[in-house]
Enzyme design. Structure first.
Site, PDB file in Angstrom:
ATOM      1  N   ALA A   1       0.833  -1.208   0.000  1.00  0.00           N
ATOM      2  CA  ALA A   1       0.000   0.000   0.000  1.00  0.00           C
ATOM      3  C   ALA A   1       0.864   1.253   0.000  1.00  0.00           C
ATOM      4  O   ALA A   1       0.562   2.230  -0.705  1.00  0.00           O
ATOM      5  CB  ALA A   1      -0.931  -0.011   1.206  1.00  0.00           C
ATOM      6  N   TYR A   2       1.931   1.236   0.775  1.00  0.00           N
ATOM      7  CA  TYR A   2       2.830   2.391   0.816  1.00  0.00           C
ATOM      8  C   TYR A   2       3.454   2.628  -0.552  1.00  0.00           C
ATOM      9  O   TYR A   2       3.461   3.758  -1.066  1.00  0.00           O
ATOM     10  CB  TYR A   2       3.904   2.166   1.875  1.00  0.00           C
ATOM     11  CG  TYR A   2       4.946   3.261   1.930  1.00  0.00           C
ATOM     12  CD1 TYR A   2       4.629   4.521   2.425  1.00  0.00           C
ATOM     13  CD2 TYR A   2       6.245   3.033   1.496  1.00  0.00           C
ATOM     14  CE1 TYR A   2       5.575   5.537   2.478  1.00  0.00           C
ATOM     15  CE2 TYR A   2       7.201   4.036   1.538  1.00  0.00           C
ATOM     16  CZ  TYR A   2       6.866   5.285   2.036  1.00  0.00           C
ATOM     17  OH  TYR A   2       7.817   6.289   2.077  1.00  0.00           O
ATOM     18  N   ALA A   3       3.976   1.570  -1.164  1.00  0.00           N
ATOM     19  CA  ALA A   3       4.600   1.706  -2.476  1.00  0.00           C
ATOM     20  C   ALA A   3       3.583   2.161  -3.513  1.00  0.00           C
ATOM     21  O   ALA A   3       3.900   2.959  -4.410  1.00  0.00           O
ATOM     22  CB  ALA A   3       5.248   0.387  -2.893  1.00  0.00           C
TER      23      ALA A   3
ATOM     24  N   SER B   1       1.034   4.093  -2.995  1.00  0.00           N
ATOM     25  CA  SER B   1       0.802   5.531  -2.804  1.00  0.00           C
ATOM     26  C   SER B   1       1.949   6.341  -3.396  1.00  0.00           C
ATOM     27  O   SER B   1       1.737   7.432  -3.953  1.00  0.00           O
ATOM     28  CB  SER B   1       0.606   5.861  -1.316  1.00  0.00           C
ATOM     29  OG  SER B   1       1.826   5.805  -0.595  1.00  0.00           O
TER      30      SER B   1
END
Length: 245
Positions: A153-155, A157
């Site tokens: 999810a971080y990547a 974003s």
């Protein structure tokens, strides 16, 4: 640019970690710096105090990067206090980790609001206000290429940040404003180190041919390059990770 040779920088997330290192480096390069923070005025003032003690010029200002009115007020403050905006460095972001199948969707929404909407809102004001000869520098991550499990999810974003960066550079054709992103690898900040066992930290440090983690100053060096002499680097994602990829 105005007749003054003084350049003005806004650094979001400037109260700690990479953001503080960036704010201090740009101030050392002669820029007046507006240090943005979200929720910790003491740490922001510590950054300002360090810059002033070193002979630089800085003040702090609070804003929610995803709130368009508060971000507009941030830029208003830079223009009111210093006369304009030449460099915007958007380091503010959050990182919440879990495998895709296990991630709480509330965490996904939080990262979307801060990392994607926040970048969009800050870039929108920057695109409207940065003066000719200026630079907009977003923050991505090398995890988009390293593809570490748990970072989905971080990547994702930050992949959105990459897209915004490349397209905004082209939308500002004719303005003499560069738009780039810095994509750090594993960097020794509280955000990165928190909750990790030493064995995990040691493994990630060994991934780079230079056999160490990055330091905030390493990332600030890349930002200073893009904010100053790198006028022919535009619409790029600069991977600052010691050669991991």
């Amino acid at each position: 640019m105005t007749e003054s040779t003084q350049r003005i920088a806004i650094v979001t997330g400037g109260s700690g970690g990479i953001g503080r290192a960036v704010a201090e480096r740009l101030a050392a390069d002669g820029m007046s710096v507006l240090v943005h923070y979200a929720g910790n005025p003491r740490r922001a003032e510590e950054t300002v105090d360090a810059i002033v003690a070193a002979g630089g010029t800085a003040t702090a200002f609070r804003a929610d990067v995803a709130d368009e009115n508060e971000v507009a007020a941030l830029f208003d403050e830079a223009e009111r206090r210093y006369g304009g905006v030449d460099v915007v460095v958007h380091t503010a972001g959050i990182m919440l980790l879990a495998p895709l199948a296990e991630l709480d969707l509330d965490d996904l929404d939080r990262m979307h609001r801060t990392n994607i909407r926040g970048t969009f809102v800050v870039d929108q004001q920057a695109a409207r206000r940065v003066r000719s000869g200026g630079a907009i520098i977003n923050f991505s991550t090398s995890v988009t290429k390293i593809a570490l499990p748990g970072y989905t999810a971080y990547a994702a974003s930050k992949g959105a940040v990459d897209a915004m960066t490349l397209i905004l550079a082209r939308e500002l054709r004719g303005r003499d404003i560069t738009v780039n992103a810095v994509a750090p690898g594993p960097t020794a900040t509280p955000l990165f180190l928190e909750g990790k066992e030493q064995s995990v930290v040691d493994h990630m440090a060994s991934m780079a041919p230079l056999e160490r983690l990055g330091f905030p100053a390493d990332i600030a060096e890349a930002v200073a390059f893009l904010a100053g002499p790198a006028r022919w680097v535009n619409g790029q994602v600069l991977y600052a990770n010691g050669g991991i990829i």
